[in-house]
Design a protein around this motif. Structure first.
Motif, PDB file in Angstrom:
ATOM      1  N   THR A   1      19.121  12.965 -81.003  1.00  0.00           N
ATOM      2  CA  THR A   1      18.318  13.411 -79.853  1.00  0.00           C
ATOM      3  C   THR A   1      18.904  14.678 -79.234  1.00  0.00           C
ATOM      4  OG1 THR A   1      19.502  11.975 -78.266  1.00  0.00           O
ATOM      5  CG2 THR A   1      17.536  11.069 -79.338  1.00  0.00           C
ATOM      6  N   VAL A   2      20.231  14.786 -79.210  1.00  0.00           N
ATOM      7  CA  VAL A   2      20.850  16.022 -78.732  1.00  0.00           C
ATOM      8  C   VAL A   2      20.442  17.177 -79.638  1.00  0.00           C
ATOM      9  CG1 VAL A   2      23.011  17.196 -78.188  1.00  0.00           C
ATOM     10  CG2 VAL A   2      22.807  14.739 -77.776  1.00  0.00           C
ATOM     11  N   ALA A   3      20.556  16.964 -80.955  1.00  0.00           N
ATOM     12  CA  ALA A   3      20.210  18.014 -81.913  1.00  0.00           C
ATOM     13  C   ALA A   3      18.739  18.417 -81.796  1.00  0.00           C
ATOM     14  CB  ALA A   3      20.524  17.548 -83.327  1.00  0.00           C
ATOM     15  N   ASN A   4      17.853  17.423 -81.649  1.00  0.00           N
ATOM     16  CA  ASN A   4      16.436  17.737 -81.458  1.00  0.00           C
ATOM     17  C   ASN A   4      16.246  18.686 -80.280  1.00  0.00           C
ATOM     18  OD1 ASN A   4      15.794  15.943 -83.522  1.00  0.00           O
ATOM     19  ND2 ASN A   4      15.182  14.292 -82.139  1.00  0.00           N
ATOM     20  N   SER A   5      16.954  18.390 -79.195  1.00  0.00           N
ATOM     21  CA  SER A   5      16.774  19.178 -77.973  1.00  0.00           C
ATOM     22  C   SER A   5      17.360  20.586 -78.105  1.00  0.00           C
ATOM     23  CB  SER A   5      17.407  18.458 -76.774  1.00  0.00           C
ATOM     24  OG  SER A   5      18.806  18.626 -76.731  1.00  0.00           O
ATOM     25  N   PHE A   6      18.241  20.787 -79.089  1.00  0.00           N
ATOM     26  CA  PHE A   6      18.767  22.118 -79.394  1.00  0.00           C
ATOM     27  C   PHE A   6      17.905  22.852 -80.421  1.00  0.00           C
ATOM     28  CE2 PHE A   6      22.440  20.818 -77.085  1.00  0.00           C
ATOM     29  CZ  PHE A   6      23.246  21.927 -76.863  1.00  0.00           C
ATOM     30  N   GLY A   7      16.813  22.224 -80.854  1.00  0.00           N
ATOM     31  CA  GLY A   7      15.920  22.855 -81.825  1.00  0.00           C
ATOM     32  C   GLY A   7      16.279  22.596 -83.265  1.00  0.00           C
ATOM     33  N   ALA A   8      17.130  21.597 -83.530  1.00  0.00           N
ATOM     34  CA  ALA A   8      17.519  21.261 -84.894  1.00  0.00           C
ATOM     35  C   ALA A   8      16.568  20.226 -85.484  1.00  0.00           C
ATOM     36  CB  ALA A   8      18.951  20.730 -84.916  1.00  0.00           C
ATOM     37  N   ALA A   9      16.618  20.080 -86.798  1.00  0.00           N
ATOM     38  CA  ALA A   9      15.831  19.073 -87.505  1.00  0.00           C
ATOM     39  C   ALA A   9      16.626  18.598 -88.710  1.00  0.00           C
ATOM     40  CB  ALA A   9      14.492  19.642 -87.961  1.00  0.00           C
ATOM     41  N   TRP A  10      16.383  17.357 -89.122  1.00  0.00           N
ATOM     42  CA  TRP A  10      17.086  16.813 -90.274  1.00  0.00           C
ATOM     43  C   TRP A  10      16.698  17.528 -91.564  1.00  0.00           C
ATOM     44  CZ3 TRP A  10      20.958  13.396 -91.141  1.00  0.00           C
ATOM     45  CH2 TRP A  10      21.394  12.606 -90.060  1.00  0.00           C
ATOM     46  N   PHE A  11      15.413  17.825 -91.725  1.00  0.00           N
ATOM     47  CA  PHE A  11      14.915  18.401 -92.970  1.00  0.00           C
ATOM     48  C   PHE A  11      13.935  19.533 -92.688  1.00  0.00           C
ATOM     49  CE2 PHE A  11      15.702  13.861 -93.765  1.00  0.00           C
ATOM     50  CZ  PHE A  11      16.629  13.937 -94.797  1.00  0.00           C
ATOM     51  N   ASP A  12      13.792  20.446 -93.665  1.00  0.00           N
ATOM     52  CA  ASP A  12      12.766  21.473 -93.555  1.00  0.00           C
ATOM     53  C   ASP A  12      11.475  20.971 -94.198  1.00  0.00           C
ATOM     54  OD1 ASP A  12      13.046  21.719 -96.320  1.00  0.00           O
ATOM     55  OD2 ASP A  12      13.996  23.698 -96.244  1.00  0.00           O
ATOM     56  N   ALA A  13      10.495  21.844 -94.338  1.00  0.00           N
ATOM     57  CA  ALA A  13       9.184  21.441 -94.849  1.00  0.00           C
ATOM     58  C   ALA A  13       9.250  20.930 -96.284  1.00  0.00           C
ATOM     59  CB  ALA A  13       8.209  22.601 -94.744  1.00  0.00           C
ATOM     60  N   ASP A  14      10.286  21.307 -97.012  1.00  0.00           N
ATOM     61  CA  ASP A  14      10.474  20.834 -98.393  1.00  0.00           C
ATOM     62  C   ASP A  14      11.394  19.626 -98.462  1.00  0.00           C
ATOM     63  OD1 ASP A  14       8.863  22.900 -99.517  1.00  0.00           O
ATOM     64  OD2 ASP A  14      10.542  24.299 -99.253  1.00  0.00           O
ATOM     65  N   MET A  15      11.725  19.055 -97.306  1.00  0.00           N
ATOM     66  CA  MET A  15      12.606  17.894 -97.182  1.00  0.00           C
ATOM     67  C   MET A  15      14.016  18.180 -97.687  1.00  0.00           C
ATOM     68  SD  MET A  15      10.962  15.713 -95.466  1.00  0.00           S
ATOM     69  CE  MET A  15      11.937  14.206 -95.591  1.00  0.00           C
ATOM     70  N   LYS A  16      14.448  19.424 -97.526  1.00  0.00           N
ATOM     71  CA  LYS A  16      15.829  19.786 -97.816  1.00  0.00           C
ATOM     72  C   LYS A  16      16.649  19.647 -96.531  1.00  0.00           C
ATOM     73  CE  LYS A  16      14.826  22.932-101.628  1.00  0.00           C
ATOM     74  NZ  LYS A  16      14.930  24.332-102.143  1.00  0.00           N
ATOM     75  N   PRO A  17      17.798  19.010 -96.588  1.00  0.00           N
ATOM     76  CA  PRO A  17      18.609  18.804 -95.383  1.00  0.00           C
ATOM     77  C   PRO A  17      18.997  20.114 -94.718  1.00  0.00           C
ATOM     78  CG  PRO A  17      19.408  17.441 -97.188  1.00  0.00           C
ATOM     79  CD  PRO A  17      18.399  18.374 -97.778  1.00  0.00           C
ATOM     80  N   GLN A  18      19.082  20.070 -93.387  1.00  0.00           N
ATOM     81  CA  GLN A  18      19.371  21.265 -92.588  1.00  0.00           C
ATOM     82  C   GLN A  18      20.607  21.092 -91.710  1.00  0.00           C
ATOM     83  OE1 GLN A  18      17.155  24.234 -92.775  1.00  0.00           O
ATOM     84  NE2 GLN A  18      16.951  22.980 -94.628  1.00  0.00           N
ATOM     85  N   LEU A  19      21.521  20.219 -92.105  1.00  0.00           N
ATOM     86  CA  LEU A  19      22.668  19.917 -91.263  1.00  0.00           C
ATOM     87  C   LEU A  19      23.677  21.057 -91.167  1.00  0.00           C
ATOM     88  CD1 LEU A  19      23.165  16.237 -92.448  1.00  0.00           C
ATOM     89  CD2 LEU A  19      22.289  16.977 -90.229  1.00  0.00           C
ATOM     90  N   ASP A  20      23.521  22.062 -91.994  1.00  0.00           N
ATOM     91  CA  ASP A  20      24.408  23.227 -91.928  1.00  0.00           C
ATOM     92  C   ASP A  20      23.811  24.365 -91.114  1.00  0.00           C
ATOM     93  OD1 ASP A  20      22.388  23.817 -93.694  1.00  0.00           O
ATOM     94  OD2 ASP A  20      23.710  24.452 -95.348  1.00  0.00           O
ATOM     95  N   SER A  21      22.792  24.067 -90.308  1.00  0.00           N
ATOM     96  CA  SER A  21      22.120  25.099 -89.518  1.00  0.00           C
ATOM     97  C   SER A  21      22.890  25.411 -88.243  1.00  0.00           C
ATOM     98  CB  SER A  21      20.711  24.646 -89.143  1.00  0.00           C
ATOM     99  OG  SER A  21      20.765  23.595 -88.190  1.00  0.00           O
ATOM    100  N   PRO A  22      22.696  26.605 -87.668  1.00  0.00           N
ATOM    101  CA  PRO A  22      23.345  26.935 -86.389  1.00  0.00           C
ATOM    102  C   PRO A  22      22.972  25.973 -85.270  1.00  0.00           C
ATOM    103  CG  PRO A  22      22.441  28.914 -87.423  1.00  0.00           C
ATOM    104  CD  PRO A  22      21.931  27.748 -88.222  1.00  0.00           C
ATOM    105  N   GLU A  23      21.739  25.455 -85.292  1.00  0.00           N
ATOM    106  CA  GLU A  23      21.298  24.545 -84.233  1.00  0.00           C
ATOM    107  C   GLU A  23      22.083  23.229 -84.288  1.00  0.00           C
ATOM    108  OE1 GLU A  23      18.091  27.456 -85.044  1.00  0.00           O
ATOM    109  OE2 GLU A  23      19.257  26.100 -86.327  1.00  0.00           O
ATOM    110  N   TRP A  24      22.302  22.702 -85.485  1.00  0.00           N
ATOM    111  CA  TRP A  24      23.104  21.485 -85.596  1.00  0.00           C
ATOM    112  C   TRP A  24      24.537  21.740 -85.139  1.00  0.00           C
ATOM    113  CZ3 TRP A  24      22.423  16.460 -86.035  1.00  0.00           C
ATOM    114  CH2 TRP A  24      21.197  15.963 -86.513  1.00  0.00           C
ATOM    115  N   ASN A  25      25.084  22.879 -85.530  1.00  0.00           N
ATOM    116  CA  ASN A  25      26.452  23.192 -85.132  1.00  0.00           C
ATOM    117  C   ASN A  25      26.575  23.276 -83.617  1.00  0.00           C
ATOM    118  OD1 ASN A  25      28.797  25.041 -84.442  1.00  0.00           O
ATOM    119  ND2 ASN A  25      29.146  24.751 -86.634  1.00  0.00           N
ATOM    120  N   ALA A  26      25.601  23.925 -82.987  1.00  0.00           N
ATOM    121  CA  ALA A  26      25.644  24.060 -81.527  1.00  0.00           C
ATOM    122  C   ALA A  26      25.534  22.694 -80.857  1.00  0.00           C
ATOM    123  CB  ALA A  26      24.521  24.980 -81.061  1.00  0.00           C
ATOM    124  N   ALA A  27      24.640  21.843 -81.349  1.00  0.00           N
ATOM    125  CA  ALA A  27      24.425  20.533 -80.738  1.00  0.00           C
ATOM    126  C   ALA A  27      25.650  19.639 -80.879  1.00  0.00           C
ATOM    127  CB  ALA A  27      23.204  19.867 -81.370  1.00  0.00           C
TER     128      ALA A  27
END
Length: 430
Positions: A198-224
Motif C-alpha cells: 500500500t505504501v508502494a501504491n501510494s508512491f506510484g509503484a506497481a508489482w507488474f507492468d502491462a506485460d506482467m513483468k515484475p517492476q520491483l527494481d523501479s525508482p518508485e519501489w525504491n523510494a517507497a
C-alpha cells in the motif's frame, strides 16, 4: 435466550435440510482459523451452536503465515484435514475456479445482498460465491489523539506521508516507552508485504507492468521501501521485523504506539479511549493506499462433511451471528465482526459503541482492487494470480532483511525482483 433464538433462526432449516440430525449421531467439523481476535471469540460463541445442533467443532487456530501455508498445501492436494478453512480474497476466486473449494448457496434468510459489494465481489468467481466473509477490512490510521494534541500535530484523512512521518517523530518518546509509528515488519505476503504494497501504491509503484513483468527494481519501489525502512528505524519499536497484527495490537494496548496503520478491524480491539482515526496517507497517489481484505470461510472440495460445513458457515457469517456476539455476556456490541454486512452498521447498539465505524466503512468503500492504467491486475495489497503467494513470500523475506539492516534496500529489492522474474518466467507469462 436471545442468543438461542437467533441461533435457531439461522440454523434450523439448513440443518434439517442437510440431515445433520438424521442418524442421531453428532457430526464433528474441523475448522482451520487464523488466530485473530474475532476468530478466537467465535470459538466461545459457537458453543451454543454445538449445544443446539449436536455438531462438535474442532478448532485449529494458527498464526496467519502458518495458516496460509498449511491450508494451501492441504487444499491443493485434497488432503482432507479440514472441513472449513479461513481464506481471503487472494485465494477464493482462484481456488473456486480450480475446483478446490465448494460453491456456496444459502437460503433467502441469509440475505446475500446484505454482504458489502466489495466483499461479495472479492470472494466470488464468475458471479458464484466461494467463500463467505466472517469479517472484512480495509486499512486506516489509528493514532493516539492525546499524544498528537500534546505534541501539537494533526493527522488528516489521506494525509501526506511526510506529514504522517512528522507526526510520528513528534510523538516518539522511547525514554517513556512510546514509539512514534508501529507498522508491520514480519515477513509474509499478507504481513509486511500487505502494508508495504500500500505504501508502494501510494508512491506510484506497481508489482507488474502491462506485460506482467515484475517492476520491483523501479525508482518508485525504491523510494517507497526506503521511506518505510527509514520511518520504522527512526520512530518504530525495536525488532519491528518480527511484528505483525497481533504483536502490534499488544504494543498498542500497552500504550506504546503513537500511530498504527493497519487493518480497520483492529479498532474493535483497541483499549485506549483516546484513539482517533484517519484515512490512509499517500505520497501523491491515493489509489491503493488502503487495502481490501476479508477473512472468509470456505469448504474444501471433497470433505465428507460438506453439507454440515456449509450449514455452519451460513450461521457463522449471518446477521444472526452478529446478534449472537452483540448479546453474548462475554463480548457485546463493541466486539461484533464488522466489514462484512451493511446491516451491521445500522444496528443502534453497535452505532452507540463503535466510534470507528464511519472511518472503517469509508476505507472499505474507497479501496480500489480493480485493474488500472498504473496496475494491470486485480488486487490492492496482493495480485490476483496463482503465483503471487510465492512471489510475495520471497518479497516479504527480503523486506524484513532490509528493515533489520541485513541488506540494503537496493539489494533487497534486486533479490525480490530476481525471484519474481524467475517465478513469472517459469509460469509462462513471458
Amino acid at each position: 435466550m436471545k442468543l438461542r433464538n437467533a441461533l435457531r433462526a439461522a440454523t434450523a432449516l439448513s440443518l434439517l435440510a442437510t440431515g445433520a440430525y438424521a442418524d442421531g449421531h453428532a457430526k464433528e467439523l474441523t475448522i482451520a482459523i487464523v488466530n485473530n481476535g474475532h476468530m478466537i471469540n467465535m470459538q466461545k460463541v459457537a458453543e451454543a451452536y454445538t449445544e443446539e445442533t449436536g455438531v462438535a467443532l474442532n478448532w485449529v487456530s494458527l498464526e496467519e503465515g502458518v495458516l496460509r501455508e498449511q491450508v494451501t498445501s492441504d487444499t491443493a492436494t485434497g488432503g482432507g484435514q479440514y472441513d472449513i478453512i479461513n481464506i481471503g480474497m487472494q485465494e477464493a476466486p482462484i481456488w473456486g475456479a480450480a475446483g478446490w473449494i465448494e460453491p456456496l448457496e444459502f437460503g433467502d434468510d441469509y440475505d446475500v445482498e446484505d454482504i458489502l459489494p466489495a466483499m461479495r465481489a472479492g470472494l466470488s468467481h464468475d458471479g458464484t460465491l466461494y467463500a463467505a466473509p466472517f469479517y472484512g477490512e480495509s486499512s486506516m490510521v489509528m493514532y493516539r489523539k492525546d499524544l498528537a494534541d500534546a505534541a501539537g500535530v494533526t493527522i488528516a484523512d489521506n494525509d501526506s506521508w511526510d506529514n504522517v512521518k512528522a507526526a510520528a517523530a513528534a510523538m516518539h518518546d522511547p525514554d517513556n516507552g512510546v514509539y512514534g509509528a508501529c507498522l508491520r515488519g514480519k515477513p509474509g505476503w499478507g504481513d509486511n508485504g500487505a502494508f508495504i504494497t500500500t505504501v508502494a501504491n501510494s508512491f506510484g509503484a506497481a508489482w507488474f507492468d502491462a506485460d506482467m513483468k515484475p517492476q520491483l527494481d523501479s525508482p518508485e519501489w525504491n523510494a517507497a521501501v526506503s521511506f518505510y525502512v527509514d520511518l520504522l528505524n527512526s520512530y518504530g519499536p525495536p525488532g519491528s521485523e518480527g511484528n505483525s497484527f497481533n504483536e502490534i495490537l499488544a504494543l498498542y494496548n500497552q500504550d506504546k504506539c503513537g500511530l498504527w496503520i493497519d487493518a480497520t478491524i483492529a479498532a474493535s480491539f483497541l483499549e485506549n479511549p483516546n484513539v482517533a482515526y484517519a484515512q490512509s496517507p499517500n505520497a501523491g497517489n491515493p489509489v491503493g493506499a488502503n487495502w481490501l481484505w476479508a477473512w472468509a470461510m470456505a469448504v474444501p472440495a471433497g470433505t465428507e462433511n460438506a453439507e454440515e460445513a456449509k450449514a455452519f458457515i451460513e450461521w457463522a457469517t449471518s446477521k444472526a451471528y452478529v446478534q449472537a456476539v452483540g448479546n453474548h455476556p462475554d463480548f457485546g456490541w463493541g466486539s461484533v465482526p464488522t466489514g462484512q454486512r451493511a446491516s451491521t452498521y445500522q444496528i443502534p447498539e453497535f452505532q452507540a459503541v463503535a466510534k470507528f465505524a464511519e472511518a472503517e466503512l469509508a476505507a472499505i468503500d474507497s479501496a480500489a482492487p480493480e485493474a488500472t492504467d498504473l496496475k494491470p491486475y486485480v488486487g490492492v495489497q496482493f495480485v490476483a494470480i496463482p503465483e503471487f503467494p510465492e512471489i510475495g513470500s520471497a518479497f516479504g523475506q527480503e523486506m524484513a532483511a532490509a528493515l533489520s539492516g541485513a541488506k540494503s534496500v537496493e539489494d533487497a529489492l534486486a533479490a525480490a525482483q530476481a525471484a519474481a522474474d524467475s517465478i513469472m518466467k517459469e509460469a509462462g507469462y513471458y
